[in-house]
Design a protein around this motif. Structure first.
Motif, PDB file in Angstrom:
ATOM      1  N   PHE A 174      22.812  29.200  27.351  1.00 51.23           N
ATOM      2  CA  PHE A 174      22.626  29.300  25.902  1.00 51.23           C
ATOM      3  C   PHE A 174      22.127  27.976  25.332  1.00 51.23           C
ATOM      4  O   PHE A 174      21.207  27.947  24.517  1.00 51.23           O
ATOM      5  N   LEU A 175      22.728  26.881  25.755  1.00 46.97           N
ATOM      6  CA  LEU A 175      22.337  25.561  25.244  1.00 46.97           C
ATOM      7  C   LEU A 175      20.869  25.255  25.526  1.00 46.97           C
ATOM      8  O   LEU A 175      20.192  24.633  24.703  1.00 46.97           O
ATOM      9  N   LEU A 176      20.392  25.688  26.678  1.00 46.87           N
ATOM     10  CA  LEU A 176      19.004  25.410  27.030  1.00 46.87           C
ATOM     11  C   LEU A 176      18.018  26.101  26.099  1.00 46.87           C
ATOM     12  O   LEU A 176      16.892  25.634  25.919  1.00 46.87           O
ATOM     13  N   THR A 177      18.427  27.192  25.472  1.00 51.49           N
ATOM     14  CA  THR A 177      17.510  27.916  24.586  1.00 51.49           C
ATOM     15  C   THR A 177      17.459  27.344  23.177  1.00 51.49           C
ATOM     16  O   THR A 177      16.484  27.559  22.460  1.00 51.49           O
ATOM     17  N   VAL A 178      18.498  26.616  22.774  1.00 51.64           N
ATOM     18  CA  VAL A 178      18.598  26.146  21.390  1.00 51.64           C
ATOM     19  C   VAL A 178      17.411  25.290  20.980  1.00 51.64           C
ATOM     20  O   VAL A 178      16.888  25.421  19.872  1.00 51.64           O
ATOM     21  N   VAL A 179      16.968  24.419  21.850  1.00 49.46           N
ATOM     22  CA  VAL A 179      15.887  23.496  21.510  1.00 49.46           C
ATOM     23  C   VAL A 179      14.589  24.245  21.187  1.00 49.46           C
ATOM     24  O   VAL A 179      13.716  23.707  20.506  1.00 49.46           O
ATOM     25  N   PHE A 180      14.451  25.474  21.620  1.00 50.07           N
ATOM     26  CA  PHE A 180      13.231  26.242  21.388  1.00 50.07           C
ATOM     27  C   PHE A 180      13.294  27.102  20.125  1.00 50.07           C
ATOM     28  O   PHE A 180      12.364  27.856  19.852  1.00 50.07           O
ATOM     29  N   THR A 181      14.365  26.989  19.372  1.00 46.26           N
ATOM     30  CA  THR A 181      14.481  27.755  18.130  1.00 46.26           C
ATOM     31  C   THR A 181      13.949  26.928  16.963  1.00 46.26           C
ATOM     32  O   THR A 181      13.898  25.700  17.018  1.00 46.26           O
ATOM     33  N   THR A 182      13.582  27.611  15.893  1.00 41.21           N
ATOM     34  CA  THR A 182      13.080  26.915  14.709  1.00 41.21           C
ATOM     35  C   THR A 182      14.186  26.113  14.035  1.00 41.21           C
ATOM     36  O   THR A 182      13.913  25.101  13.393  1.00 41.21           O
ATOM     37  N   LYS A 183      15.415  26.541  14.160  1.00 41.05           N
ATOM     38  CA  LYS A 183      16.550  25.842  13.554  1.00 41.05           C
ATOM     39  C   LYS A 183      16.699  24.430  14.115  1.00 41.05           C
ATOM     40  O   LYS A 183      17.123  23.515  13.404  1.00 41.05           O
ATOM     41  N   TYR A 184      16.349  24.237  15.393  1.00 36.97           N
ATOM     42  CA  TYR A 184      16.528  22.926  16.021  1.00 36.97           C
ATOM     43  C   TYR A 184      15.783  21.834  15.251  1.00 36.97           C
ATOM     44  O   TYR A 184      16.298  20.741  15.064  1.00 36.97           O
ATOM     45  N   ASP A 185      14.582  22.128  14.792  1.00 39.71           N
ATOM     46  CA  ASP A 185      13.780  21.129  14.079  1.00 39.71           C
ATOM     47  C   ASP A 185      14.402  20.710  12.754  1.00 39.71           C
ATOM     48  O   ASP A 185      14.091  19.644  12.231  1.00 39.71           O
ATOM     49  N   THR A 186      15.281  21.532  12.206  1.00 40.08           N
ATOM     50  CA  THR A 186      15.913  21.192  10.926  1.00 40.08           C
ATOM     51  C   THR A 186      17.205  20.402  11.104  1.00 40.08           C
ATOM     52  O   THR A 186      17.783  19.943  10.122  1.00 40.08           O
ATOM     53  N   LEU A 187      17.651  20.249  12.340  1.00 39.81           N
ATOM     54  CA  LEU A 187      18.880  19.489  12.576  1.00 39.81           C
ATOM     55  C   LEU A 187      18.638  18.011  12.307  1.00 39.81           C
ATOM     56  O   LEU A 187      17.560  17.474  12.586  1.00 39.81           O
ATOM     57  N   GLY A 188      19.673  17.345  11.821  1.00 43.01           N
ATOM     58  CA  GLY A 188      19.598  15.906  11.607  1.00 43.01           C
ATOM     59  C   GLY A 188      19.672  15.162  12.927  1.00 43.01           C
ATOM     60  O   GLY A 188      19.936  15.745  13.992  1.00 43.01           O
ATOM     61  N   ASP A 189      19.455  13.862  12.859  1.00 40.85           N
ATOM     62  CA  ASP A 189      19.484  13.034  14.065  1.00 40.85           C
ATOM     63  C   ASP A 189      20.837  13.111  14.781  1.00 40.85           C
ATOM     64  O   ASP A 189      20.892  13.170  16.010  1.00 40.85           O
ATOM     65  N   THR A 190      21.920  13.101  14.015  1.00 38.36           N
ATOM     66  CA  THR A 190      23.256  13.164  14.620  1.00 38.36           C
ATOM     67  C   THR A 190      23.448  14.466  15.372  1.00 38.36           C
ATOM     68  O   THR A 190      23.932  14.469  16.512  1.00 38.36           O
ATOM     69  N   GLU A 191      23.053  15.583  14.751  1.00 38.88           N
ATOM     70  CA  GLU A 191      23.208  16.886  15.408  1.00 38.88           C
ATOM     71  C   GLU A 191      22.324  16.993  16.648  1.00 38.88           C
ATOM     72  O   GLU A 191      22.719  17.566  17.661  1.00 38.88           O
TER      73      GLU A 191
END
Length: 160
Positions: free
Chosen positions: A42-59
């Motif tokens: 599951f974790l490996l897929t997160v980076v490919f979602t559009t939501k990932y780009d909206t995360l802050g640097d800390t997240e």
């Protein structure tokens, strides 16, 4: 009347004991492997979602740490299988079981860290609240009690 000695342990050779311990260990590892592999996948897929780009640097940093922890936990929990395969037939099963047990223990600690990190990330994104670290700390404490404190307490209380 003859005095009978109190019997302790099992009547098994070192090799029989190693075989039994190996089978028990593999059953335990199967449970942990399944959990870590699902989480890691599951974790490996997160980076490919559009939501990932909206995360802050800390997240994003927490995400990277979580993925690395998941990868290391996966390695440690799959390690006993590779170890067994590489040493099979070499007449060193007791030593292999000992090392596999150590790898499994390390894997459980890494799995705990992975789950804590993943929980931190998810709750920071979901709640954006100062209460999140306390909630994660409570869950980590629960894991530590269930996975380490209770087993160690049981071992100490019921063994001589």
């Amino acid at each position: 009347m003859m005095d009978q000695e109190k019997r302790t342990g099992r009547d098994e050779t070192e090799e029989e004991r190693a075989d039994r311990r190996w089978l028990e260990l593999i059953q335990e590892v199967r449970v942990a492997q399944t959990g870590v592999q699902i989480l890691f996948g599951f974790l490996l897929t997160v980076v490919f979602t559009t939501k990932y780009d909206t995360l802050g640097d800390t997240e994003q940093t927490i995400y990277i740490v979580t993925v690395v922890l998941g990868a290391t936990a996966t390695g440690a929990l799959i390690g006993p299988v590779s170890l067994h395969r590489m040493v099979s037939g070499r007449r060193i099963k007791p030593q292999a079981v000992e090392w596999a047990s150590r790898l499994t223990s390390v894997g459980l600690v890494l799995l705990l860290a992975t789950m804590a990190s993943a929980l931190l990330l998810v709750l920071r994104v979901a709640m954006d609240d100062d209460f999140v670290p306390w909630l994660v700390a409570g869950v980590v404490l629960w894991y530590v009690v269930c996975w380490f404190v209770l087993p160690l307490w049981t071992r100490r209380r019921h063994t001589e």
